[in-house]
Motif scaffolding. Sequence first.
Motif, PDB file in Angstrom:
ATOM      1  N   MET A   1       0.828  -1.211   0.000  1.00  0.00           N
ATOM      2  CA  MET A   1       0.000   0.000   0.000  1.00  0.00           C
ATOM      3  C   MET A   1       0.861   1.259   0.000  1.00  0.00           C
ATOM      4  SD  MET A   1      -3.185  -0.772   2.553  1.00  0.00           S
ATOM      5  CE  MET A   1      -4.434  -1.995   2.138  1.00  0.00           C
ATOM      6  N   LEU A   2       1.901   1.290   0.810  1.00  0.00           N
ATOM      7  CA  LEU A   2       2.789   2.444   0.832  1.00  0.00           C
ATOM      8  C   LEU A   2       3.465   2.645  -0.521  1.00  0.00           C
ATOM      9  CD1 LEU A   2       4.602   2.418   4.312  1.00  0.00           C
ATOM     10  CD2 LEU A   2       3.032   4.139   3.410  1.00  0.00           C
ATOM     11  N   ASP A   3       3.897   1.573  -1.126  1.00  0.00           N
ATOM     12  CA  ASP A   3       4.531   1.663  -2.438  1.00  0.00           C
ATOM     13  C   ASP A   3       3.548   2.203  -3.475  1.00  0.00           C
ATOM     14  OD1 ASP A   3       7.020   0.588  -4.159  1.00  0.00           O
ATOM     15  OD2 ASP A   3       5.170   0.099  -5.233  1.00  0.00           O
ATOM     16  N   TRP A   4       2.309   1.718  -3.415  1.00  0.00           N
ATOM     17  CA  TRP A   4       1.263   2.207  -4.327  1.00  0.00           C
ATOM     18  C   TRP A   4       1.052   3.704  -4.143  1.00  0.00           C
ATOM     19  CZ3 TRP A   4      -3.360   4.516  -2.823  1.00  0.00           C
ATOM     20  CH2 TRP A   4      -4.302   4.716  -3.827  1.00  0.00           C
ATOM     21  N   ALA A   5       1.022   4.158  -2.896  1.00  0.00           N
ATOM     22  CA  ALA A   5       0.805   5.581  -2.630  1.00  0.00           C
ATOM     23  C   ALA A   5       1.949   6.428  -3.184  1.00  0.00           C
ATOM     24  CB  ALA A   5       0.663   5.807  -1.123  1.00  0.00           C
ATOM     25  N   LEU A   6       3.179   5.955  -3.047  1.00  0.00           N
ATOM     26  CA  LEU A   6       4.324   6.701  -3.568  1.00  0.00           C
ATOM     27  C   LEU A   6       4.271   6.801  -5.088  1.00  0.00           C
ATOM     28  CD1 LEU A   6       7.250   5.373  -1.325  1.00  0.00           C
ATOM     29  CD2 LEU A   6       6.008   7.530  -1.140  1.00  0.00           C
ATOM     30  N   ARG A   7       3.869   5.743  -5.737  1.00  0.00           N
ATOM     31  CA  ARG A   7       3.763   5.779  -7.206  1.00  0.00           C
ATOM     32  C   ARG A   7       2.684   6.763  -7.658  1.00  0.00           C
ATOM     33  NH1 ARG A   7       5.847   0.724 -10.098  1.00  0.00           N
ATOM     34  NH2 ARG A   7       7.017  -0.388  -8.491  1.00  0.00           N
ATOM     35  N   MET A   8       1.581   6.795  -6.925  1.00  0.00           N
ATOM     36  CA  MET A   8       0.516   7.728  -7.269  1.00  0.00           C
ATOM     37  C   MET A   8       0.972   9.171  -7.086  1.00  0.00           C
ATOM     38  SD  MET A   8      -2.107   6.066  -8.373  1.00  0.00           S
ATOM     39  CE  MET A   8      -3.365   7.330  -8.265  1.00  0.00           C
ATOM     40  N   VAL A   9       1.747   9.429  -6.021  1.00  0.00           N
ATOM     41  CA  VAL A   9       2.249  10.783  -5.771  1.00  0.00           C
ATOM     42  C   VAL A   9       3.168  11.227  -6.901  1.00  0.00           C
ATOM     43  CG1 VAL A   9       3.843  12.078  -4.304  1.00  0.00           C
ATOM     44  CG2 VAL A   9       1.977  10.800  -3.270  1.00  0.00           C
ATOM     45  N   LEU A  10       4.072  10.358  -7.314  1.00  0.00           N
ATOM     46  CA  LEU A  10       4.986  10.708  -8.402  1.00  0.00           C
ATOM     47  C   LEU A  10       4.218  10.934  -9.703  1.00  0.00           C
ATOM     48  CD1 LEU A  10       8.002  11.062  -9.137  1.00  0.00           C
ATOM     49  CD2 LEU A  10       7.999   8.667  -9.843  1.00  0.00           C
TER      50      LEU A  10
ATOM     51  N   LEU B   1      13.435  12.269   5.490  1.00  0.00           N
ATOM     52  CA  LEU B   1      13.669  11.600   6.765  1.00  0.00           C
ATOM     53  C   LEU B   1      12.547  10.619   7.102  1.00  0.00           C
ATOM     54  CD1 LEU B   1      15.029  14.599   8.893  1.00  0.00           C
ATOM     55  CD2 LEU B   1      16.331  12.694   7.911  1.00  0.00           C
ATOM     56  N   LEU B   2      11.297  10.964   6.746  1.00  0.00           N
ATOM     57  CA  LEU B   2      10.191  10.019   6.949  1.00  0.00           C
ATOM     58  C   LEU B   2      10.413   8.747   6.140  1.00  0.00           C
ATOM     59  CD1 LEU B   2       7.074  12.402   6.822  1.00  0.00           C
ATOM     60  CD2 LEU B   2       7.898  11.151   8.829  1.00  0.00           C
ATOM     61  N   GLY B   3      10.809   8.895   4.873  1.00  0.00           N
ATOM     62  CA  GLY B   3      11.033   7.737   4.019  1.00  0.00           C
ATOM     63  C   GLY B   3      12.174   6.874   4.509  1.00  0.00           C
ATOM     64  N   VAL B   4      13.278   7.503   4.903  1.00  0.00           N
ATOM     65  CA  VAL B   4      14.427   6.745   5.417  1.00  0.00           C
ATOM     66  C   VAL B   4      14.039   5.975   6.667  1.00  0.00           C
ATOM     67  CG1 VAL B   4      16.709   6.987   6.478  1.00  0.00           C
ATOM     68  CG2 VAL B   4      16.172   8.255   4.401  1.00  0.00           C
ATOM     69  N   GLY B   5      13.258   6.615   7.551  1.00  0.00           N
ATOM     70  CA  GLY B   5      12.834   5.933   8.772  1.00  0.00           C
ATOM     71  C   GLY B   5      11.980   4.706   8.491  1.00  0.00           C
ATOM     72  N   LEU B   6      11.050   4.828   7.541  1.00  0.00           N
ATOM     73  CA  LEU B   6      10.205   3.680   7.188  1.00  0.00           C
ATOM     74  C   LEU B   6      11.018   2.561   6.561  1.00  0.00           C
ATOM     75  CD1 LEU B   6       7.054   5.513   5.743  1.00  0.00           C
ATOM     76  CD2 LEU B   6       7.215   4.280   7.907  1.00  0.00           C
ATOM     77  N   ARG B   7      12.021   2.922   5.772  1.00  0.00           N
ATOM     78  CA  ARG B   7      12.891   1.903   5.172  1.00  0.00           C
ATOM     79  C   ARG B   7      13.670   1.162   6.258  1.00  0.00           C
ATOM     80  NH1 ARG B   7      13.447  -0.380   0.317  1.00  0.00           N
ATOM     81  NH2 ARG B   7      15.679   0.035   0.142  1.00  0.00           N
ATOM     82  N   ARG B   8      14.198   1.896   7.206  1.00  0.00           N
ATOM     83  CA  ARG B   8      14.983   1.266   8.275  1.00  0.00           C
ATOM     84  C   ARG B   8      14.131   0.339   9.129  1.00  0.00           C
ATOM     85  NH1 ARG B   8      18.557   6.490  10.374  1.00  0.00           N
ATOM     86  NH2 ARG B   8      20.085   6.464   8.663  1.00  0.00           N
ATOM     87  N   GLN B   9      12.857   0.693   9.284  1.00  0.00           N
ATOM     88  CA  GLN B   9      11.951  -0.140  10.081  1.00  0.00           C
ATOM     89  C   GLN B   9      11.420  -1.328   9.284  1.00  0.00           C
ATOM     90  OE1 GLN B   9       8.906   2.448  11.642  1.00  0.00           O
ATOM     91  NE2 GLN B   9      10.372   3.797  12.660  1.00  0.00           N
ATOM     92  N   GLY B  10      11.768  -1.394   8.001  1.00  0.00           N
ATOM     93  CA  GLY B  10      11.319  -2.496   7.169  1.00  0.00           C
ATOM     94  C   GLY B  10       9.875  -2.401   6.742  1.00  0.00           C
ATOM     95  N   VAL B  11       9.264  -1.221   6.956  1.00  0.00           N
ATOM     96  CA  VAL B  11       7.852  -1.028   6.611  1.00  0.00           C
ATOM     97  C   VAL B  11       7.701  -0.630   5.149  1.00  0.00           C
ATOM     98  CG1 VAL B  11       5.796   0.335   7.113  1.00  0.00           C
ATOM     99  CG2 VAL B  11       7.294  -0.393   8.975  1.00  0.00           C
ATOM    100  N   LEU B  12       8.616   0.198   4.658  1.00  0.00           N
ATOM    101  CA  LEU B  12       8.583   0.640   3.264  1.00  0.00           C
ATOM    102  C   LEU B  12       9.553  -0.215   2.461  1.00  0.00           C
ATOM    103  CD1 LEU B  12       7.783   2.601   1.014  1.00  0.00           C
ATOM    104  CD2 LEU B  12       9.570   4.151   1.817  1.00  0.00           C
ATOM    105  N   ARG B  13       8.990  -1.000   1.554  1.00  0.00           N
ATOM    106  CA  ARG B  13       9.805  -1.849   0.675  1.00  0.00           C
ATOM    107  C   ARG B  13       9.366  -1.582  -0.756  1.00  0.00           C
ATOM    108  NH1 ARG B  13       8.512  -5.605   4.766  1.00  0.00           N
ATOM    109  NH2 ARG B  13       7.014  -6.689   3.430  1.00  0.00           N
ATOM    110  N   PHE B  14      10.276  -1.036  -1.543  1.00  0.00           N
ATOM    111  CA  PHE B  14       9.944  -0.702  -2.927  1.00  0.00           C
ATOM    112  C   PHE B  14       9.707  -1.974  -3.732  1.00  0.00           C
ATOM    113  CE2 PHE B  14      12.485   3.064  -1.633  1.00  0.00           C
ATOM    114  CZ  PHE B  14      11.490   4.011  -1.792  1.00  0.00           C
ATOM    115  N   GLN B  15       8.591  -1.977  -4.457  1.00  0.00           N
ATOM    116  CA  GLN B  15       8.235  -3.114  -5.292  1.00  0.00           C
ATOM    117  C   GLN B  15       9.016  -3.052  -6.611  1.00  0.00           C
ATOM    118  OE1 GLN B  15       5.994  -5.415  -3.845  1.00  0.00           O
ATOM    119  NE2 GLN B  15       6.350  -4.034  -2.113  1.00  0.00           N
TER     120      GLN B  15
END
Length: 541
Positions: free
Chosen positions: A337-346, A455-469
């Motif tokens: 879902m997070l990945d989908w949202a980022l693609r829509m934003v771009l 910084l929000l994106g880096v934090g989510l990546r470090r927590q393993g929550v944001l994983r680019f598809q």
Amino acid sequence: MSEQHEPADNTPDKESIADTAAVDTATPVSRRGLLRSGMVVSTMTLLSRVLGLARDVVIAALLGAGSGADAFFVAFKIPNFMRRLFAEGAFNQAFVPVLSEYATRRTRAEVRELLDAVSGSLSVVLALITALAIAAAPWLAWLFAPGFQSDPGKLALTAEMLRLTFPYLLLISLTAFAGSVLNTWERFAIPAFTPVLLNVCLIGAAVWLTPWMEDPAMALAWGVLIAGAAQLLFQLPFLARLGLMPRPRARFRHPGVRRILRLMTPALFGVSVSQINLLLDTVLASFLVSGSVSWLYYSDRLVELPLGVFGIAIATVILPALSKRHAGESREHFARMLDWALRMVLLIGLPAALALILLAEPLLVSLFHYGAMTDHDVVMAARSLRAYALGLLAFMLIKVLAPGYFARQDTKTPVKIGIVAMFANMVMNLALIVPLAHAGLALATALSAFLNAGLLGVGLRRQGVLRFQPGWGRYAIQVVGGCLLMGAALWWFSPDWHTWVTWSALHRAGVLTALVIGGSVIYFGWLALSGIRLRDFRLHG
């Protein structure tokens, strides 16, 4: 966890049968695709934003960028700023995850009890804040616009209008409470349509109340107050239809209320960093030449159009969905879902920012260059518009990355990031205000937004929550290619802005519409030719 109530035997009585039937019509479901829900919110928000632009056209013609306009924008911005902290901001981000958890794991009776306690507690707190603000209106006007002290008439007018506009905070926060419930039950259209009433009331006040006011700006202040009541009353029947009309009871010791307060306290700052930065712009702009506050307002309004229609729409539908997935412990779907949202934003944010930069003066001329608005105002507002547009992508990214934390009931991390971004904004404000004046304030806000989003994106990546598809590289090339083609066409076919000034309103609207439609056809046409399809963005909540 509150105590579960069960019947003494297995034979259901009439009341439990009725309650079970009601649950069937008032239980959050997740069958709608996020794209479809997002399009519903975007459509309703687009209607609101178009009417919002019509409202600003009326205000620009009525007040221009003079003292009355500056005073009204400050008087409206103060409760509006508080609204984004208490309503769409911290409260919404804390309330929706807790409500989603109750709706997913608790009984219907417990959900009703939570709604009663939250609505009552919220009403008491906001009523006290509103009463204090009305009593301290002159001091608040000085605090948020200290530069107005050099013009006692403008400062007094700001305070007088603030007494009318501040109760809007109470009314619109309760409206946001109702909207959060409706969004959780996936009734997205009603909360998204509600802001239309604000614009209708302000336009009506400008048209019908102005002749009765000694100062035209006071009519707008009355319009704000009327709009708050109208928006709240509009949503109540839809809550009643779901069987979720609250009976307000101030219960600060309720476990759900305590959890919301615990989540909300740090989020009061973290989720609204961009709004705090915009408010700092207003404070500093009050020391600049008269009209600076208005130039920032008009340019910010144009940036808010794509941000509201797409960025906030995506955030609106993704927060309840992410909260449900977190409650259901579906980690992989959460990341998708997070990945989908980022693609829509771009997909939307990049071309929208480019169009605002290339068409800054034509947009301002077409929308606001009437009545009291001058050529000089257009030039000045265009400078801050381009600066804000540079940060549009970052503003949208914040809207979709922050729910990645809030859905997991983590409000502390965004606060830490927000503090860093706000201090960076302060430093850049002081560094850029001297050479660039009001445009420097807008640029500082944009740059600090990129720091915040990063910084929000880096934090989510470090927590393993944001994983680019897979497929991000190709996707980025496709979007950037479409933006380059669209930008080239807009630059080539758009006349010099001085030519726009000589045209009639109808001619301006026609040419601007042709440019927008033509640019959109080129952009989305290229995306289609390069292999992007609508079905690629379908994702179920």
